[in-house]
Write an enzyme that holds these catalytic residues in place. Sequence first.
Site, PDB file in Angstrom:
ATOM      1  N   SER A 276      -6.919  -5.328   6.855  1.00 31.76           N
ATOM      2  CA  SER A 276      -6.316  -6.645   7.102  1.00 31.76           C
ATOM      3  C   SER A 276      -4.997  -6.529   7.851  1.00 31.76           C
ATOM      4  CB  SER A 276      -6.084  -7.354   5.765  1.00 31.76           C
ATOM      5  OG  SER A 276      -5.462  -6.462   4.837  1.00 31.76           O
TER       6      SER A 276
ATOM      7  N   VAL B  97       8.649   0.256   9.031  1.00 34.87           N
ATOM      8  CA  VAL B  97       8.257   1.205   7.985  1.00 34.87           C
ATOM      9  C   VAL B  97       6.888   1.804   8.295  1.00 34.87           C
ATOM     10  CG1 VAL B  97       7.720   1.487   5.541  1.00 34.87           C
ATOM     11  CG2 VAL B  97       9.615   0.006   6.247  1.00 34.87           C
TER      12      VAL B  97
ATOM     13  N   GLY C 281      -7.347  -4.043   1.558  1.00 35.55           N
ATOM     14  CA  GLY C 281      -8.498  -4.135   2.449  1.00 35.55           C
ATOM     15  C   GLY C 281      -8.082  -4.030   3.901  1.00 35.55           C
TER      16      GLY C 281
ATOM     17  N   ARG D 200       1.022   0.839  12.579  1.00 33.28           N
ATOM     18  CA  ARG D 200       2.256   1.593  12.798  1.00 33.28           C
ATOM     19  C   ARG D 200       2.039   3.075  12.500  1.00 33.28           C
ATOM     20  NH1 ARG D 200       4.326  -3.084  10.104  1.00 33.28           N
ATOM     21  NH2 ARG D 200       4.459  -1.969   8.131  1.00 33.28           N
ATOM     22  N   ASN D 201       1.170   3.355  11.532  1.00 30.75           N
ATOM     23  CA  ASN D 201       0.895   4.751  11.178  1.00 30.75           C
ATOM     24  C   ASN D 201       0.248   5.481  12.355  1.00 30.75           C
ATOM     25  OD1 ASN D 201       1.502   4.816   8.124  1.00 30.75           O
ATOM     26  ND2 ASN D 201       0.248   2.988   8.385  1.00 30.75           N
TER      27      ASN D 201
ATOM     28  N   LYS E 151       0.846  -1.192   0.000  1.00 30.68           N
ATOM     29  CA  LYS E 151       0.000   0.000   0.000  1.00 30.68           C
ATOM     30  C   LYS E 151       0.882   1.242   0.000  1.00 30.68           C
ATOM     31  CE  LYS E 151      -3.495  -2.562   2.604  1.00 30.68           C
ATOM     32  NZ  LYS E 151      -4.304  -2.672   3.837  1.00 30.68           N
TER      33      LYS E 151
ATOM     34  N   THR F  88      -7.413   0.966  10.320  1.00 29.69           N
ATOM     35  CA  THR F  88      -6.085   1.553  10.514  1.00 29.69           C
ATOM     36  C   THR F  88      -6.121   2.742  11.463  1.00 29.69           C
ATOM     37  OG1 THR F  88      -5.664   0.928   8.207  1.00 29.69           O
ATOM     38  CG2 THR F  88      -4.020   2.288   9.273  1.00 29.69           C
TER      39      THR F  88
ATOM     40  N   LYS G 155      -5.232   5.915   3.234  1.00 27.77           N
ATOM     41  CA  LYS G 155      -5.713   5.654   4.599  1.00 27.77           C
ATOM     42  C   LYS G 155      -4.558   5.686   5.584  1.00 27.77           C
ATOM     43  CE  LYS G 155      -4.064   1.317   4.860  1.00 27.77           C
ATOM     44  NZ  LYS G 155      -3.340   0.599   5.934  1.00 27.77           N
TER      45      LYS G 155
END
Length: 333
Positions: free
Chosen positions: A132, A273, A130, A249-250, A103, A242, A185
């Site tokens: 996931s 990352v 998606g 992680r974001n 992504k 997310t 996203k």
Amino acid sequence: MKILVAGSGGWGTALALVLLKNGNEVTLWSYCQEESDQLKATRNNPFLPDAEIPQQMEFTADFSCAKQADMLVFATPSFAVRSTARDFAPYLKEDVILVSVTKGIENGTGNRMSEIIEQETGKRVVALSGPSHAEEVSREIPTGVVVACADRALAEKVQSAFVCDRLRVYTCPDVIGVELGAAHKNVIALCAGVCDGMGYGDNTKALLMTRGLAEVARLGMALGAKRETFAGLAGVGDLIVTCTSMHSRNRRAGILIGQGKSVDEAMKEVGAVVEGYYAAKSAWELAQKNGVDMPITQAAYEVLYCGKDPVQSLNRLMKRQSISEVEGAEWAR
């Protein structure tokens, strides 16, 4: 099928486990030999501590292993997709099926991941995306994803390879919408984390997620995507998971920034990352190039790359000129 998964991080490993359980011969490729050897010896990925890797799984760090692959799944970080595709290209079979599960948007070019792989290999690519989290997929938590390709038969082949009793797989012809939703996203999730770190509540997050989705839908439609795609798994579905989970992680990086840490400190503390960091710059560049208004993305870019204060950036967003929520809405007289 003989399937090669390129990228032995959490997501690549989780999908390799699904494909192996579905009866395929699966090889997991790592960028470095040391990592490949460690996975083979321990049968455990540190990103997925609860998942044991069966003995049937093969491991390699050799690009030439692609010679026998019926399907190659690209699961590397976005910044490594181009070089990885280029290095695998000479070894691909004529009828190999290529799948991108990464992504992101490439910095500088604005290319989506499938576009990059197609450029480097000359072959059509199916995108899988998606809501996931790799941790949950590896634990066989019921999950839904979407595979996108303009070629319906090709999309259905990939659907058949991945679908199982714990992974529901849908098809979609809108590759642009699926990949843009997947990449953007991460930007909104990072922003949601910043708001969490600053102590804001559910109202703020709902506002951010909803208007963030409106932004990426505007950009997607300008680039040829369908609006309805953003109401699906790769749009609102991925955005929900997310922005609300500590698996992300974001979001974790955003929380640290909202708590006052520098961008560099936040990235280092997360220790993996953070795709939203890269996607914020790429999405901002795409918006500028195509004349699309994306104020949340603009604010994210300024905080991450220009040193702007997150509190001041949010205040500026809240004080923007009042507008109608539905662009071009017609009012009854």
